[in-house]
Design a protein around this motif. Structure first.
Motif, PDB file in Angstrom:
ATOM      1  N   SER A 218      43.406  38.160  43.590  1.00  0.00           N
ATOM      2  CA  SER A 218      42.835  39.869  44.050  1.00  0.00           C
ATOM      3  C   SER A 218      41.078  39.208  43.941  1.00  0.00           C
ATOM      4  O   SER A 218      40.629  38.376  43.694  1.00  0.00           O
ATOM      5  CB  SER A 218      43.118  40.930  43.394  1.00  0.00           C
ATOM      6  OG  SER A 218      42.452  40.114  41.290  1.00  0.00           O
ATOM      7  N   LEU A 236      42.319  43.660  47.205  1.00  0.00           N
ATOM      8  CA  LEU A 236      43.472  43.888  47.533  1.00  0.00           C
ATOM      9  C   LEU A 236      43.572  42.561  46.377  1.00  0.00           C
ATOM     10  O   LEU A 236      43.704  41.758  46.045  1.00  0.00           O
ATOM     11  CB  LEU A 236      43.352  42.767  48.737  1.00  0.00           C
ATOM     12  CG  LEU A 236      42.782  44.151  50.753  1.00  0.00           C
ATOM     13  CD1 LEU A 236      41.180  43.258  49.893  1.00  0.00           C
ATOM     14  CD2 LEU A 236      43.393  43.451  51.258  1.00  0.00           C
ATOM     15  N   LYS A 250      52.028  42.593  47.432  1.00  0.00           N
ATOM     16  CA  LYS A 250      50.995  43.102  47.305  1.00  0.00           C
ATOM     17  C   LYS A 250      50.724  44.493  46.994  1.00  0.00           C
ATOM     18  O   LYS A 250      51.297  45.270  47.116  1.00  0.00           O
ATOM     19  CB  LYS A 250      50.566  43.265  48.982  1.00  0.00           C
ATOM     20  CG  LYS A 250      50.878  41.220  49.638  1.00  0.00           C
ATOM     21  CD  LYS A 250      52.424  41.757  49.671  1.00  0.00           C
ATOM     22  CE  LYS A 250      52.617  40.468  50.876  1.00  0.00           C
ATOM     23  NZ  LYS A 250      54.366  39.773  50.953  1.00  0.00           N
ATOM     24  N   ILE A 252      46.638  47.332  48.085  1.00  0.00           N
ATOM     25  CA  ILE A 252      45.418  47.027  48.406  1.00  0.00           C
ATOM     26  C   ILE A 252      44.855  49.146  48.290  1.00  0.00           C
ATOM     27  O   ILE A 252      45.723  49.803  47.791  1.00  0.00           O
ATOM     28  CB  ILE A 252      45.440  47.942  50.643  1.00  0.00           C
ATOM     29  CG1 ILE A 252      46.160  46.798  51.070  1.00  0.00           C
ATOM     30  CG2 ILE A 252      43.793  48.097  50.806  1.00  0.00           C
ATOM     31  CD1 ILE A 252      46.204  46.319  52.736  1.00  0.00           C
TER      32      ILE A 252
END
Length: 296
Positions: A218, A236, A250, A252
């Motif tokens: 990250s 992220l 994943k 964000i």
């Protein structure tokens, strides 16, 4: 106690109440409900009243420190200056390293020693079966989480704004919980430029099924607006689950903390959860958040 002494001591305690507001599902559970292995609403759970910390903190000649008692392990293990869930990110995958199976609140002890004003070595032992809502110490006997950490900063005064560290950890097999023995290593760092910009990163690897993830990366950037007190950031994460039947996921997150007054802040945020590990029917999930913070 002995505030002016290099061997001063402190009794630290904190009680908390966290409750749902107008919904049967607290924000902390949104991720798992949607098949994402993580917590997109850190701290916003439904625990009612509980004692989160009660420990003694002892300074030793101004160069070392010891804590012992009821601890929150994430306050002493793999700590980075950017990761404040009260004012920055809310996605736990960006705030911590999920390759480390951090124990819940429980009994433990940790110690740190600083030398040459730049290097610090820390270590700790914690109850691997700790629980925020119960108060037993080592209820399952000798099942421990242990860690050793080495960190470097330009100076002790800058250890939260400019720092890099490496953590090695080990957790015993938890027999009743059915969790195997595991171990791993993690590296984290953050660096502040001109008191405004702070890039950060975390990487971690583990061997065993105790943590959610066997591999995770990250990173991101924070920007502080000194003239207003505002804070904005983007982060992220990429994670590979320890369960080999699940896919990589994943996330964000972007937020903007608006400091409306000295004691009042509002933080709108936006998260995108990509390929949630245990939900093969979803490719992208979006979450909108709005956090208020009032201090006295």
């Amino acid at each position: 106690f002995g505030e002016e002494n290099v061997n001063s001591g402190s009794l630290i305690f904190k009680g908390e109440n966290r409750s749902r507001l107008g919904t049967n599902l607290p924000p902390s559970d949104l991720g798992f409900e949607a098949g994402y292995l993580g917590i997109p609403g850190t701290l916003f759970n439904d625990n009612d009243w509980f004692l989160s910390t009660l420990y003694w903190e002892q300074a030793i000649r101004g160069r070392a420190g010891l804590v012992i008692g009821r601890l929150e392990p994430d306050s002493f293990i793999d700590v980075s200056g950017y990761a404040n869930p009260y004012i920055s990110f809310q996605n736990l995958s960006i705030l911590i390293n999920n390759t480390i199976p951090l124990p819940d609140v429980g009994f433990g002890a940790a110690m740190g020693v600083a030398f040459q004003d730049q290097w610090t070595i820390k270590g700790g032992l914690y109850d691997a079966n700790g629980s925020a809502t119960t108060y037993d110490a080592f209820s399952e006997g000798g099942e421990f989480f242990t860690h050793l950490e080495l960190s470097w900063a330009p100076s002790r005064a800058e250890r939260y704004s400019k720092e890099i560290h490496m953590v090695g950890w080990h957790v015993d097999r938890r027999t009743r919980a059915g969790v195997p023995e595991s171990h791993g290593i993690a590296i984290s760092g953050n660096w502040t430029f001109r008191k405004r910009l702070m890039p950060f990163f975390r990487v971690g690897w583990s061997d065993g099924e105790a943590p959610l993830m066997n591999c995770a990366v990250s990173g991101g950037l924070l920007r502080y607006c000194a003239h207003r007190g505002d804070l904005t950031g983007i982060g992220l994460s990429w994670e590979d689950p320890s369960d080999r039947n699940l896919r990589e996921q994943k996330s964000i997150e972007a937020f903007y903390k608006i400091q409306l007054a000295q004691n009042l802040a509002m933080t709108p945020s936006f998260q995108v959860l990509i390929d949630p590990a245990s939900n093969p029917n979803a490719d992208t999930l979006a979450l909108f958040g709005f956090r208020g913070r009032l201090t006295f």
